[in-house]
Design a protein around this motif. Structure first.
Motif, PDB file in Angstrom:
ATOM      1  N   UNK A 175      62.153 -19.810  32.935  1.00 14.81           N
ATOM      2  CA  UNK A 175      63.379 -19.173  32.862  1.00 14.81           C
ATOM      3  C   UNK A 175      63.531 -17.997  33.833  1.00 14.81           C
ATOM      4  N   UNK A 176      62.429 -17.131  33.668  1.00 10.57           N
ATOM      5  CA  UNK A 176      62.721 -15.953  34.350  1.00 10.57           C
ATOM      6  C   UNK A 176      62.606 -16.218  35.843  1.00 10.57           C
ATOM      7  N   UNK A 177      61.934 -17.289  36.394  1.00 11.07           N
ATOM      8  CA  UNK A 177      61.922 -17.429  37.665  1.00 11.07           C
ATOM      9  C   UNK A 177      63.480 -17.818  38.332  1.00 11.07           C
ATOM     10  N   UNK A 178      64.114 -18.188  37.505  1.00 10.94           N
ATOM     11  CA  UNK A 178      65.504 -18.598  37.868  1.00 10.94           C
ATOM     12  C   UNK A 178      66.165 -17.555  38.015  1.00 10.94           C
ATOM     13  N   UNK A 179      67.345 -17.658  38.877  1.00 11.51           N
ATOM     14  CA  UNK A 179      68.454 -16.563  39.141  1.00 11.51           C
ATOM     15  C   UNK A 179      69.257 -16.384  38.097  1.00 11.51           C
ATOM     16  N   UNK A 180      69.873 -14.922  37.761  1.00 11.45           N
ATOM     17  CA  UNK A 180      70.814 -14.908  36.694  1.00 11.45           C
ATOM     18  C   UNK A 180      70.450 -15.024  35.445  1.00 11.45           C
ATOM     19  N   UNK A 181      69.140 -15.028  35.045  1.00 11.72           N
ATOM     20  CA  UNK A 181      68.621 -14.986  33.517  1.00 11.72           C
ATOM     21  C   UNK A 181      68.422 -13.701  33.209  1.00 11.72           C
TER      22      UNK A 181
ATOM     23  N   UNK B 168      62.130  -7.555  42.167  1.00  8.67           N
ATOM     24  CA  UNK B 168      61.644  -8.759  41.829  1.00  8.67           C
ATOM     25  C   UNK B 168      60.023  -8.733  41.893  1.00  8.67           C
ATOM     26  N   UNK B 169      59.498  -7.503  41.876  1.00  2.43           N
ATOM     27  CA  UNK B 169      58.153  -6.961  41.631  1.00  2.43           C
ATOM     28  C   UNK B 169      57.107  -7.859  41.368  1.00  2.43           C
ATOM     29  N   UNK B 170      56.012  -8.462  42.070  1.00  2.18           N
ATOM     30  CA  UNK B 170      54.898  -9.164  41.609  1.00  2.18           C
ATOM     31  C   UNK B 170      53.940  -8.124  40.918  1.00  2.18           C
ATOM     32  N   UNK B 171      53.988  -6.947  41.381  1.00  2.00           N
ATOM     33  CA  UNK B 171      53.197  -6.031  40.545  1.00  2.00           C
ATOM     34  C   UNK B 171      53.694  -5.709  39.197  1.00  2.00           C
ATOM     35  N   UNK B 172      54.713  -5.695  39.266  1.00  2.00           N
ATOM     36  CA  UNK B 172      55.462  -5.450  37.686  1.00  2.00           C
ATOM     37  C   UNK B 172      54.999  -6.579  36.876  1.00  2.00           C
ATOM     38  N   UNK B 173      55.006  -7.655  37.179  1.00  3.79           N
ATOM     39  CA  UNK B 173      54.460  -8.872  36.383  1.00  3.79           C
ATOM     40  C   UNK B 173      53.209  -8.467  35.807  1.00  3.79           C
ATOM     41  N   UNK B 174      52.401  -7.899  36.279  1.00  2.00           N
ATOM     42  CA  UNK B 174      50.988  -7.573  35.488  1.00  2.00           C
ATOM     43  C   UNK B 174      51.669  -6.514  34.346  1.00  2.00           C
ATOM     44  N   UNK B 175      52.363  -5.698  34.553  1.00  4.27           N
ATOM     45  CA  UNK B 175      52.728  -4.858  33.345  1.00  4.27           C
ATOM     46  C   UNK B 175      53.459  -5.732  32.160  1.00  4.27           C
ATOM     47  N   UNK B 176      54.013  -6.755  32.600  1.00  6.07           N
ATOM     48  CA  UNK B 176      54.807  -7.515  31.491  1.00  6.07           C
ATOM     49  C   UNK B 176      53.733  -8.319  30.668  1.00  6.07           C
ATOM     50  N   UNK B 280      77.124 -16.715  47.969  1.00  8.85           N
ATOM     51  CA  UNK B 280      77.165 -15.264  47.171  1.00  8.85           C
ATOM     52  C   UNK B 280      75.872 -15.073  46.503  1.00  8.85           C
ATOM     53  N   UNK B 281      75.429 -13.719  46.610  1.00  9.71           N
ATOM     54  CA  UNK B 281      74.330 -13.197  46.191  1.00  9.71           C
ATOM     55  C   UNK B 281      74.417 -12.466  44.827  1.00  9.71           C
ATOM     56  N   UNK B 282      73.492 -12.704  43.867  1.00 13.10           N
ATOM     57  CA  UNK B 282      73.345 -12.101  42.839  1.00 13.10           C
ATOM     58  C   UNK B 282      73.244 -10.620  42.580  1.00 13.10           C
ATOM     59  N   UNK B 283      73.543  -9.965  41.766  1.00  2.13           N
ATOM     60  CA  UNK B 283      73.109  -8.493  41.567  1.00  2.13           C
ATOM     61  C   UNK B 283      72.452  -8.454  40.149  1.00  2.13           C
ATOM     62  N   UNK B 284      71.176  -7.718  40.129  1.00  6.85           N
ATOM     63  CA  UNK B 284      70.745  -7.469  38.842  1.00  6.85           C
ATOM     64  C   UNK B 284      70.297  -6.044  38.665  1.00  6.85           C
ATOM     65  N   UNK B 285      70.298  -5.637  37.407  1.00 10.78           N
ATOM     66  CA  UNK B 285      69.968  -4.327  36.798  1.00 10.78           C
ATOM     67  C   UNK B 285      68.561  -4.427  36.326  1.00 10.78           C
ATOM     68  N   UNK B 286      67.710  -3.449  36.544  1.00 14.87           N
ATOM     69  CA  UNK B 286      66.361  -3.801  35.918  1.00 14.87           C
ATOM     70  C   UNK B 286      66.035  -2.296  35.472  1.00 14.87           C
ATOM     71  N   UNK B 287      65.728  -2.345  34.090  1.00 18.06           N
ATOM     72  CA  UNK B 287      65.024  -1.293  33.675  1.00 18.06           C
ATOM     73  C   UNK B 287      63.640  -1.589  33.019  1.00 18.06           C
ATOM     74  N   UNK B 288      62.929  -0.503  33.105  1.00 21.66           N
ATOM     75  CA  UNK B 288      61.617  -0.909  32.422  1.00 21.66           C
ATOM     76  C   UNK B 288      60.740   0.391  32.034  1.00 21.66           C
ATOM     77  N   UNK B 289      59.842   0.522  31.158  1.00 23.86           N
ATOM     78  CA  UNK B 289      59.204   1.673  30.702  1.00 23.86           C
ATOM     79  C   UNK B 289      57.795   1.265  30.218  1.00 23.86           C
TER      80      UNK B 289
END
Lengths: 432, 432
Positions: A175-181, B168-176, B280-289
């Motif tokens: 799901x995380x790979x899809x847009x707008x999740x 959509x950081x690939x580096x951040x995936x490692x953090x997850x 139309x393109x999507x817009x995302x807000x990402x927060x992490x810590x």
């Protein structure tokens, strides 16, 4: 490899479902789908725990209440499970000075149950259900689920995938790979560890029909009874504090300061040893939306909404997911292209509400429960509930003993809070 | 393969850093580390866009303001970039009836700049920096970064990895994959698409030194000037509404209803064609810590905090990340085991605050900006700022024209709001 043949066979049937995750929610889902006549394949990453050695169970959050019972009832499992559970009618608050007092969960007769038997066995009684243990999902690409043991399952159009694979769901990764999740995972600063309180002379060391709570503001301990007359004690504490306790003597010192009555009951030696058996475990709250991916996949249980364990609703919400999905399948004739979006629409606000409530109780349970103001509010709420039983219903009652939708319970709670405050204030002003 | 040799060589030097992502924040980081004497390897997944064919730029959110300028200044780039930018002193509001009125961004002389040149060239001027284009990070396991083209980079102990690889950081995936990593991604219901407004007789079709805004409550359009005398118009609208407009005639009908003054300026034929050029393109807000993983890796820019583009602070916050990290390296003598946790401690609350403010402005900019109440508040704020310049500073000014920490700006804003309301109310009551 025998397997792949079975899979192929099953796809030639009309209605097939792959349930990924054979925990509580996965097993209950299997029952629901089997009862509707689906061919059900359940894939569980772990071995069959019934065949494994004794499992030190994590009893955390396994209090069965109304929603869970209703969900079990629909597939004929309520009575069996309730009869094997231990009822708890009240919390039992342990003060620092050793005194104890109960706070009932609801009205007379209302109780929650420590759930002590598995749903897995029930799923296996259906001939059209197959449980595949030790099947860890490795990935899911282009309609193919690939499991450990080099087994791939190609999903044909008619397959529905139900992701019940827990807080760290592998299905959800797709799901995380899809847009707008939309997705969030929030760890709380507290961790937990479990200790066992043994029986004394073959009997429970404390009164068994209670959920015992030692609220200590920044941390707390709870204890739930088990069938073998032990209690599982769970200590919740910020990770920072766990790091300050590193030796057996420090454990005893810590317990002497905060939980002196528990030391003789757990046993000083066992305490020193068991405290370090496992590192403190993290707790995460997960929210996401939507719950479905086209008409192919749906998330339920912790995979969709892991909650912190402070409202005792994690399992109940997961069980209710199955019930709600089943109701929507009835309404929409199992047309998944309609059922799945409807399930997202209906269920997301409720699951988000219970996740928020559990987070709210994370503070309430360890601190407010100890305060006079909390007890006063409980008293007023219960009084108003008695004189106006349909107008004022305590939040805990709505959540635990009704199927009022979670998000509606929250809305109503805010409204009732206002009404109660108005009543209290006007009483005070009038000198009543 | 020439490469791997280079990598090995670089690891034999003392201070080495791998910057993953060669966009704005990655390139600026490269300059900062190069200036400190690090050997810098930048890995960018895309081709070098300077060598590619004309890129239809996405001008969205590239307004340079004080924080970004300060960050550029520190590595001697402010003047060059500002001189090549287009200053905007005011918003220019387009009403439905075709009238236009400006709302200044700040005091006289305060302006933001449309940023029109790249930071990449500056990074390349450092002899100790190497830009590796077309290097897409595939994974990062056991101290090894593996890129497309079958190139692996083994990371020795002294390597620091700086993840600047976007929302959509690939580096951040490692953090997850780590325990206790807090993360959220929230898509807003709006999408955006871009249209070009060509020059008229070789000149800008509208006044160039303004950020043009057509606020229409549930949606809006903005336009920013480009060096070639075009404007890039960006239409923000809920995805549902985009789905209702499917033919060229519907586009014209829609614009006639909401943006009639823009039709002759964009051109009806171009409008019909360009509207459907891209979805139309999507817009995302990402927060992490946290932003760091042990003393090995740190996230900056959109990889750490993608924000919606409604405060014009995405790039500025990313640039300020570099500046703040540099300040902490100064304070703690480049000891990454101390620098990285300190960076997380200092920067997370500020980035979360700007993410929240951008979300707040998502509503404010398209609707309130149009209302008399909004203008009245702006008027009062500016008036109070003039008579009490150190006590009352408009939020927009603190965010855009100072380096007041974002989370402190928000705190102060709430306090000022209270003060202003008190003043307004007491004035009203006194009949002033």
């Amino acid at each position: 490899m025998d397997y792949s043949t079975n899979f192929s066979k099953s796809t030639s049937k009309k209605k097939v479902v792959a349930v990924v995750g054979g925990g509580l929610v996965g097993a209950l889902n299997a029952c629901y789908f089997a009862k509707r006549g689906f061919q059900v394949e359940v894939f569980e990453s772990r071995e069959d725990i019934r065949q494994a050695k004794i499992v030190k169970g994590r009893s955390i959050n396994l209090a069965l209440s109304h929603r869970g019972r209703q969900a079990l009832k629909q597939v004929g499992m309520e009575d069996t499970i309730v009869s094997k559970g231990i009822p708890m009618h009240s919390r039992m608050i342990h003060s620092l000075n050793g005194t104890q007092y109960p706070i009932p969960y609801g009205k007379k007769g209302q109780c929650i149950f420590v759930m002590l038997c598995s749903v897995t066995a029930a799923a296996e009684t259906y001939s059209n259900t197959k449980l595949n243990f030790a099947h860890k999902l490795l990935n899911w690409i282009n309609h193919t689920l690939t499991f450990s043991l080099s087994i791939s399952l190609s999903l044909f159009l008619k397959y529905l995938i139900v992701g019940c694979d827990g807080a760290f769901s592998a299905i959800r990764k797709q799901f995380l790979r899809q847009s707008r999740f939309n997705f969030s995972q929030t760890y709380i600063p507290h961790g937990y560890l479990e200790l066992t309180m043994p029986p004394i002379n073959g009997e429970f060391a404390m009164k068994p029909n209670y959920l015992h709570i030692w609220p200590r503001n920044t941390f707390m301990m709870i204890a739930l009874p088990n069938l073998d007359k032990t209690f599982t004690c769970t200590l919740f504490m910020p990770f920072d504090e766990f790091e300050n306790v590193t030796t057996g003597d420090q454990v005893i010192e810590f317990f002497q300061k905060y939980f002196p009555d528990a030391i003789p009951l757990i046993g000083a030696d066992a305490l020193k040893r068991d405290y370090f058996r496992l590192p403190a475990q993290a707790m995460v709250s997960v929210k996401c939306s939507p719950y479905h991916l086209s008409d192919k996949c749906v998330l339920m249980g912790d995979a969709a909404h892991a909650v912190v364990p402070f409202y005792g609703q994690g399992m109940n919400a997961g069980f209710e997911d199955c019930l709600v999905f089943n109701e929507i399948m009835d309404q929409l004739n199992e047309d998944f292209s309609a059922v799945l979006p409807e399930y997202t629409r209906v269920r997301v606000p409720d699951d988000h509400a219970i996740a928020d409530l559990a987070m709210y109780n994370y503070v309430e349970m360890r601190s407010h429960v100890n305060s006079k103001w909390f007890l006063f509010r409980k008293y007023i709420d219960n009084f108003l509930h008695i004189i106006m039983p349909r107008t004022i219903i305590p939040l805990y009652t709505m959540v635990t003993f009704t199927r009022t939708r979670y998000h509606e319970a929250v809305k109503r709670w805010h409204w009732q809070d206002k009404v109660r405050n108005d009543i209290v204030h006007s009483s005070l002003y009038k000198g009543i």
